[in-house]
Design a protein around this motif. Sequence first.
Motif, PDB file in Angstrom:
ATOM      1  N   ARG A 285       0.821  -1.220   0.000  1.00 38.69           N
ATOM      2  CA  ARG A 285       0.000   0.000   0.000  1.00 38.69           C
ATOM      3  C   ARG A 285       0.850   1.262   0.000  1.00 38.69           C
ATOM      4  O   ARG A 285       1.938   1.302   0.573  1.00 38.69           O
ATOM      5  CB  ARG A 285      -0.927  -0.011   1.217  1.00 38.69           C
ATOM      6  N   TYR A 286       0.326   2.315  -0.621  1.00 38.68           N
ATOM      7  CA  TYR A 286       1.030   3.613  -0.631  1.00 38.68           C
ATOM      8  C   TYR A 286       0.020   4.755  -0.680  1.00 38.68           C
ATOM      9  O   TYR A 286      -1.129   4.564  -1.096  1.00 38.68           O
ATOM     10  CB  TYR A 286       1.967   3.721  -1.853  1.00 38.68           C
ATOM     11  N   ARG A 287       0.460   5.894  -0.239  1.00 39.58           N
ATOM     12  CA  ARG A 287      -0.310   7.141  -0.389  1.00 39.58           C
ATOM     13  C   ARG A 287       0.638   8.214  -0.887  1.00 39.58           C
ATOM     14  O   ARG A 287       1.768   8.301  -0.418  1.00 39.58           O
ATOM     15  CB  ARG A 287      -0.860   7.622   0.948  1.00 39.58           C
ATOM     16  N   LEU A 288       0.165   9.054  -1.805  1.00 42.22           N
ATOM     17  CA  LEU A 288       0.985  10.181  -2.249  1.00 42.22           C
ATOM     18  C   LEU A 288       0.659  11.397  -1.385  1.00 42.22           C
ATOM     19  O   LEU A 288      -0.502  11.637  -1.038  1.00 42.22           O
ATOM     20  CB  LEU A 288       0.728  10.522  -3.717  1.00 42.22           C
ATOM     21  N   SER A 289       1.690  12.149  -1.040  1.00 44.47           N
ATOM     22  CA  SER A 289       1.485  13.375  -0.268  1.00 44.47           C
ATOM     23  C   SER A 289       0.998  14.484  -1.202  1.00 44.47           C
ATOM     24  O   SER A 289       1.078  14.363  -2.430  1.00 44.47           O
ATOM     25  CB  SER A 289       2.807  13.802   0.364  1.00 44.47           C
ATOM     26  N   ARG A 290       0.546  15.555  -0.588  1.00 46.76           N
ATOM     27  CA  ARG A 290       0.117  16.720  -1.364  1.00 46.76           C
ATOM     28  C   ARG A 290       1.242  17.186  -2.302  1.00 46.76           C
ATOM     29  O   ARG A 290       1.018  17.476  -3.471  1.00 46.76           O
ATOM     30  CB  ARG A 290      -0.254  17.838  -0.389  1.00 46.76           C
ATOM     31  N   GLU A 291       2.462  17.180  -1.781  1.00 45.29           N
ATOM     32  CA  GLU A 291       3.597  17.654  -2.577  1.00 45.29           C
ATOM     33  C   GLU A 291       3.879  16.714  -3.743  1.00 45.29           C
ATOM     34  O   GLU A 291       4.182  17.168  -4.848  1.00 45.29           O
ATOM     35  CB  GLU A 291       4.842  17.818  -1.688  1.00 45.29           C
ATOM     36  N   GLU A 292       3.776  15.410  -3.471  1.00 48.88           N
ATOM     37  CA  GLU A 292       4.010  14.450  -4.560  1.00 48.88           C
ATOM     38  C   GLU A 292       2.949  14.598  -5.656  1.00 48.88           C
ATOM     39  O   GLU A 292       3.255  14.539  -6.847  1.00 48.88           O
ATOM     40  CB  GLU A 292       4.002  13.017  -4.014  1.00 48.88           C
ATOM     41  N   ILE A 293       1.700  14.804  -5.236  1.00 47.22           N
ATOM     42  CA  ILE A 293       0.624  14.968  -6.212  1.00 47.22           C
ATOM     43  C   ILE A 293       0.866  16.234  -7.036  1.00 47.22           C
ATOM     44  O   ILE A 293       0.754  16.233  -8.272  1.00 47.22           O
ATOM     45  CB  ILE A 293      -0.750  15.007  -5.501  1.00 47.22           C
TER      46      ILE A 293
END
Length: 349
Positions: A83-91
Amino acid sequence: MNEILELAEKLVKQQNLTDRELYRLIEERDEETGKYLEEQAGKMRRLYYGNQIYIRGLIEFTNYCKNDCYYCGIRCSNRKAERYRLSREEILSCCKQGYELGFRTFVLQGGEDLWYDDERLCDIVRTIRNGFPDCAITLSCGERSRESYQALFDAGANRYLLRHETADEVHYRRLHPAGMSFSHRMACLRQLKEIGYQVGCGFMVGTPGQTIEHLVRELRFLQSFRPHMVGIGPFLPHRDTPFREEAGGTAELTLYMLSLIRLLLPKVLLPATTALGTAAGDGRERGILAGANVVMPNLSPVSVRKKYMLYDDKICTGEESAQCVGCLSRRIASVGCEIAVSRGDSLMQ
Ligand code: 5AD
Ligand code: FES
């Protein structure tokens, strides 16, 4: 004399058929009719959209999902999914890269991940809205409350993709566990429209238990709901799901359905999907020839692409965004089309 071809001609002339006729047109389809429908759907696409193909940059921002759809590789029961989540900065950095590559629509797609509550998701949408005021923001993150949809709209989201997956309630239960309901999904689609989103719905072709009657019902549902976009692709089994042993849908039937949709809803936005490109190497090109006018290249960071595995053997998981765009523009050019530079808002009223 080919009766099925005559039905196809009748469809083109009248822009509609009876249920019985649609059933036969699908059930008894042959090569000649498929060719004819492709020609006519291609003509219809050119009439409204010329040779312009719209691109939407897909950002797969989370593969956490609270749901357990039997077909999907990122279902919560799949312990093998990393599982992963992208941060606001990555998005934002994906958007920035995308903008430089010419994208004017960003699609934030993810599993149903409660970590992205309204506060977090609205903040992300607002930041993209401020940073890219000339771009459309599309969300594709499943079922949420009406209040949530409204808050995201107010934060600057313009469009929402929520495939209904099947227009048949009984079939819906065959594809989803008890906690999910067909009526709630349909309620979400209606709410999204009421709020003012441009809405995309859609279904998979060849899911377990899908019959020709179901496909006719899909077409009827699209005619009555009148979405701005329709996303369809073949069902493709994923090895770590309950449907691992099931047969996949075919590119051939998907292409046939694309043509029927183009002819029944002439102005609709119709993507040639990644699943279609996975089912056949030239699936997306053939999708365009069959009437599709949108492609959705992947803008996700390469480091997460293999983790957003909805089905086995998904394409474009090893490429940089720029490579995908280059590859796709060549593919689009090979069928006599070109990438449009505008946002490509829907022509549907
Ligand atoms: N095969 C094809 N499409 C799939 N999707 C999810 N799992 C699969 C699969 N195994 C589609 C669903 C979903 C979209 C994001 O991807 O239609 O709405
Ligand atoms: Fe991604 Fe061809 S579109 S590699």
